[in-house]
Motif scaffolding. Sequence first.
Motif, PDB file in Angstrom:
ATOM      1  N   ARG A 152      12.816  14.885 -14.806  1.00 48.12           N
ATOM      2  CA  ARG A 152      11.807  14.519 -15.804  1.00 48.12           C
ATOM      3  C   ARG A 152      10.993  13.291 -15.421  1.00 48.12           C
ATOM      4  O   ARG A 152       9.973  13.007 -16.047  1.00 48.12           O
ATOM      5  CB  ARG A 152      12.488  14.279 -17.155  1.00 48.12           C
ATOM      6  CG  ARG A 152      12.953  15.555 -17.843  1.00 48.12           C
ATOM      7  CD  ARG A 152      13.459  15.271 -19.233  1.00 48.12           C
ATOM      8  NE  ARG A 152      14.693  14.508 -19.213  1.00 48.12           N
ATOM      9  CZ  ARG A 152      15.314  14.072 -20.316  1.00 48.12           C
ATOM     10  NH1 ARG A 152      14.788  14.320 -21.499  1.00 48.12           N
ATOM     11  NH2 ARG A 152      16.438  13.396 -20.217  1.00 48.12           N
ATOM     12  N   ALA A 153      11.422  12.568 -14.399  1.00 43.60           N
ATOM     13  CA  ALA A 153      10.673  11.388 -13.957  1.00 43.60           C
ATOM     14  C   ALA A 153       9.564  11.803 -13.009  1.00 43.60           C
ATOM     15  O   ALA A 153       9.734  12.704 -12.186  1.00 43.60           O
ATOM     16  CB  ALA A 153      11.608  10.400 -13.274  1.00 43.60           C
ATOM     17  N   SER A 154       8.429  11.158 -13.119  1.00 51.02           N
ATOM     18  CA  SER A 154       7.289  11.484 -12.267  1.00 51.02           C
ATOM     19  C   SER A 154       7.500  10.890 -10.879  1.00 51.02           C
ATOM     20  O   SER A 154       8.075   9.810 -10.720  1.00 51.02           O
ATOM     21  CB  SER A 154       5.993  10.946 -12.871  1.00 51.02           C
ATOM     22  OG  SER A 154       6.068   9.538 -13.028  1.00 51.02           O
ATOM     23  N   THR A 155       7.016  11.608  -9.872  1.00 53.13           N
ATOM     24  CA  THR A 155       7.167  11.146  -8.496  1.00 53.13           C
ATOM     25  C   THR A 155       6.296   9.921  -8.245  1.00 53.13           C
ATOM     26  O   THR A 155       5.222   9.769  -8.835  1.00 53.13           O
ATOM     27  CB  THR A 155       6.789  12.265  -7.521  1.00 53.13           C
ATOM     28  OG1 THR A 155       5.480  12.750  -7.845  1.00 53.13           O
ATOM     29  CG2 THR A 155       7.773  13.410  -7.609  1.00 53.13           C
ATOM     30  N   ILE A 156       6.754   9.074  -7.340  1.00 51.83           N
ATOM     31  CA  ILE A 156       6.040   7.833  -7.060  1.00 51.83           C
ATOM     32  C   ILE A 156       4.752   8.110  -6.289  1.00 51.83           C
ATOM     33  O   ILE A 156       3.712   7.518  -6.561  1.00 51.83           O
ATOM     34  CB  ILE A 156       6.946   6.862  -6.278  1.00 51.83           C
ATOM     35  CG1 ILE A 156       8.241   6.602  -7.048  1.00 51.83           C
ATOM     36  CG2 ILE A 156       6.229   5.548  -6.001  1.00 51.83           C
ATOM     37  CD1 ILE A 156       9.235   5.724  -6.301  1.00 51.83           C
ATOM     38  N   PHE A 157       4.829   9.017  -5.317  1.00 50.65           N
ATOM     39  CA  PHE A 157       3.658   9.245  -4.462  1.00 50.65           C
ATOM     40  C   PHE A 157       2.493   9.818  -5.245  1.00 50.65           C
ATOM     41  O   PHE A 157       1.331   9.508  -4.956  1.00 50.65           O
ATOM     42  CB  PHE A 157       4.036  10.170  -3.295  1.00 50.65           C
ATOM     43  CG  PHE A 157       4.266  11.605  -3.678  1.00 50.65           C
ATOM     44  CD1 PHE A 157       3.217  12.512  -3.720  1.00 50.65           C
ATOM     45  CD2 PHE A 157       5.542  12.060  -3.983  1.00 50.65           C
ATOM     46  CE1 PHE A 157       3.434  13.836  -4.061  1.00 50.65           C
ATOM     47  CE2 PHE A 157       5.768  13.377  -4.317  1.00 50.65           C
ATOM     48  CZ  PHE A 157       4.705  14.275  -4.357  1.00 50.65           C
ATOM     49  N   LEU A 158       2.779  10.660  -6.250  1.00 48.67           N
ATOM     50  CA  LEU A 158       1.687  11.258  -7.017  1.00 48.67           C
ATOM     51  C   LEU A 158       0.984  10.216  -7.873  1.00 48.67           C
ATOM     52  O   LEU A 158      -0.247  10.247  -8.016  1.00 48.67           O
ATOM     53  CB  LEU A 158       2.224  12.392  -7.887  1.00 48.67           C
ATOM     54  CG  LEU A 158       1.173  13.314  -8.509  1.00 48.67           C
ATOM     55  CD1 LEU A 158       0.366  14.007  -7.427  1.00 48.67           C
ATOM     56  CD2 LEU A 158       1.826  14.340  -9.421  1.00 48.67           C
ATOM     57  N   SER A 159       1.739   9.282  -8.432  1.00 47.88           N
ATOM     58  CA  SER A 159       1.119   8.229  -9.235  1.00 47.88           C
ATOM     59  C   SER A 159       0.310   7.272  -8.358  1.00 47.88           C
ATOM     60  O   SER A 159      -0.742   6.775  -8.777  1.00 47.88           O
ATOM     61  CB  SER A 159       2.199   7.457  -9.997  1.00 47.88           C
ATOM     62  OG  SER A 159       3.121   6.864  -9.095  1.00 47.88           O
ATOM     63  N   LYS A 160       0.790   7.004  -7.140  1.00 49.00           N
ATOM     64  CA  LYS A 160       0.039   6.127  -6.240  1.00 49.00           C
ATOM     65  C   LYS A 160      -1.243   6.792  -5.737  1.00 49.00           C
ATOM     66  O   LYS A 160      -2.222   6.104  -5.439  1.00 49.00           O
ATOM     67  CB  LYS A 160       0.918   5.722  -5.056  1.00 49.00           C
ATOM     68  CG  LYS A 160       2.010   4.721  -5.403  1.00 49.00           C
ATOM     69  CD  LYS A 160       2.789   4.304  -4.177  1.00 49.00           C
ATOM     70  CE  LYS A 160       3.818   3.235  -4.517  1.00 49.00           C
ATOM     71  NZ  LYS A 160       3.214   1.964  -4.965  1.00 49.00           N
ATOM     72  N   SER A 161      -1.242   8.097  -5.625  1.00 49.35           N
ATOM     73  CA  SER A 161      -2.439   8.785  -5.140  1.00 49.35           C
ATOM     74  C   SER A 161      -3.511   8.920  -6.202  1.00 49.35           C
ATOM     75  O   SER A 161      -4.679   9.142  -5.862  1.00 49.35           O
ATOM     76  CB  SER A 161      -2.061  10.176  -4.618  1.00 49.35           C
ATOM     77  OG  SER A 161      -1.596  11.003  -5.677  1.00 49.35           O
ATOM     78  N   GLN A 162      -3.156   8.794  -7.472  1.00 50.53           N
ATOM     79  CA  GLN A 162      -4.143   9.001  -8.538  1.00 50.53           C
ATOM     80  C   GLN A 162      -5.235   7.949  -8.517  1.00 50.53           C
ATOM     81  O   GLN A 162      -6.353   8.210  -8.956  1.00 50.53           O
ATOM     82  CB  GLN A 162      -3.434   9.007  -9.896  1.00 50.53           C
ATOM     83  CG  GLN A 162      -2.507  10.188 -10.095  1.00 50.53           C
ATOM     84  CD  GLN A 162      -3.203  11.520  -9.869  1.00 50.53           C
ATOM     85  OE1 GLN A 162      -4.274  11.781 -10.430  1.00 50.53           O
ATOM     86  NE2 GLN A 162      -2.605  12.357  -9.045  1.00 50.53           N
ATOM     87  N   THR A 163      -4.934   6.768  -8.016  1.00 50.04           N
ATOM     88  CA  THR A 163      -5.967   5.727  -7.941  1.00 50.04           C
ATOM     89  C   THR A 163      -7.100   6.152  -7.029  1.00 50.04           C
ATOM     90  O   THR A 163      -8.289   6.058  -7.391  1.00 50.04           O
ATOM     91  CB  THR A 163      -5.358   4.413  -7.442  1.00 50.04           C
ATOM     92  OG1 THR A 163      -4.272   4.034  -8.294  1.00 50.04           O
ATOM     93  CG2 THR A 163      -6.397   3.314  -7.409  1.00 50.04           C
ATOM     94  N   ASP A 164      -6.765   6.649  -5.853  1.00 50.35           N
ATOM     95  CA  ASP A 164      -7.803   7.103  -4.924  1.00 50.35           C
ATOM     96  C   ASP A 164      -8.499   8.349  -5.425  1.00 50.35           C
ATOM     97  O   ASP A 164      -9.710   8.526  -5.213  1.00 50.35           O
ATOM     98  CB  ASP A 164      -7.184   7.371  -3.551  1.00 50.35           C
ATOM     99  CG  ASP A 164      -6.807   6.093  -2.827  1.00 50.35           C
ATOM    100  OD1 ASP A 164      -6.604   5.081  -3.516  1.00 50.35           O
ATOM    101  OD2 ASP A 164      -6.700   6.106  -1.583  1.00 50.35           O
ATOM    102  N   VAL A 165      -7.770   9.229  -6.096  1.00 48.81           N
ATOM    103  CA  VAL A 165      -8.371  10.458  -6.608  1.00 48.81           C
ATOM    104  C   VAL A 165      -9.399  10.141  -7.685  1.00 48.81           C
ATOM    105  O   VAL A 165     -10.511  10.700  -7.696  1.00 48.81           O
ATOM    106  CB  VAL A 165      -7.276  11.398  -7.146  1.00 48.81           C
ATOM    107  CG1 VAL A 165      -7.899  12.580  -7.871  1.00 48.81           C
ATOM    108  CG2 VAL A 165      -6.390  11.883  -6.005  1.00 48.81           C
ATOM    109  N   ARG A 166      -9.075   9.207  -8.583  1.00 49.28           N
ATOM    110  CA  ARG A 166     -10.031   8.833  -9.632  1.00 49.28           C
ATOM    111  C   ARG A 166     -11.263   8.158  -9.042  1.00 49.28           C
ATOM    112  O   ARG A 166     -12.396   8.422  -9.466  1.00 49.28           O
ATOM    113  CB  ARG A 166      -9.349   7.923 -10.647  1.00 49.28           C
ATOM    114  CG  ARG A 166      -8.362   8.626 -11.558  1.00 49.28           C
ATOM    115  CD  ARG A 166      -7.960   7.730 -12.715  1.00 49.28           C
ATOM    116  NE  ARG A 166      -7.257   6.543 -12.234  1.00 49.28           N
ATOM    117  CZ  ARG A 166      -5.947   6.449 -12.156  1.00 49.28           C
ATOM    118  NH1 ARG A 166      -5.184   7.480 -12.510  1.00 49.28           N
ATOM    119  NH2 ARG A 166      -5.370   5.338 -11.740  1.00 49.28           N
TER     120      ARG A 166
END
Length: 339
Positions: free
Chosen positions: A64-78
């Motif tokens: 149920r915990a979100s992965t670290i790499f996906l949260s770190k990539s969202q900055t560049d994606v936005r």
Amino acid sequence: MGNTVSCCMSPGGSPKLPRQSDSVEDYQANTDLSEDTGPYLQHISDREVPDDLAHESNPSDHARASTIFLSKSQTDVRDKRKSNHINHFSPGVLSKKYSSCSTIFIDDSTVSQPNLKSTIKCVTFAIYYHIKNRDSDRSLDIFDEKIHPLSRDHVPEDYSRTDPEHKLIYRFVRTLFSAAQLTAECAIVTLVYLERLLTYAELDICPCNWKRMVLGAILLASKVWDDQAVWNVDYCQILKDITVEDMNEMERHFLELLQFNINVPASVYAKYYFDLRSLADDNNLSFPLEPLSNQRAQKLEAISRLCEDKYKDLSKASMRRSLSADNLLNSRQSHAVLS
């Protein structure tokens, strides 16, 4: 009879447990003998970490915990989406294939059999975002490439300040997987071990340690996941200038930092797989699509029929307790009379 400790022995009544308002220090196990109640031992459930906190701090252990790499990539994606919107950037000719009424496109990557090349690209993208969007530069000497170099080539002075490109990370990981003949599932487990290492040991993947961290995770994942594990001496033949003693020491430190927790639940593995696919979509990395052929359609139909039969068997087993419901299913319908 025979008991030396009883609630009836004390004039004050039954032994009292600590109140919830007491401090954490007062809530610890009390091993001193008491005249009234004897030793009070804290229940094991009271010493465990709450589920909410565990899910938040250990994404590699809980689904149920979100992965670290996906949260770190969202900055560049936005930032990329915002830049495209401001500059009215057009994607041009769409390279992604879409299904139509006459043709159905499907990829050959599933959670049980991922595509090797695409999975390695996604995993290296995750490592790239870990390095690029790191919070600090926490590291250990065992992973420092300056102290433990992987080759005899001179390490640049600015090696700890220059972030590697994605192509460099992909080339390094692809070389190891190709030479050791590792599977795509091993790449996903490698990423799980990396994020578990960052969480347990409170480290960061930096330009100075990313190669040895990735190598340690691959080494451990290949031994845990693959039936025919690659020996440490085999990696020394791939990386010519590294010694077996160095590999053994790094593996030992890696296991100690993981607290010897090498278990990867199926739910965690599936979460990382689908998050890697989301990362691929965000970076315009498409999995190879092929038209659905008659042969593959028959295989999918056979698999679906097998799963459907299993579901029917489970449904029949669950309905055996109620015979009236079975009779209702087989009841005859009366014809309506129109006047």
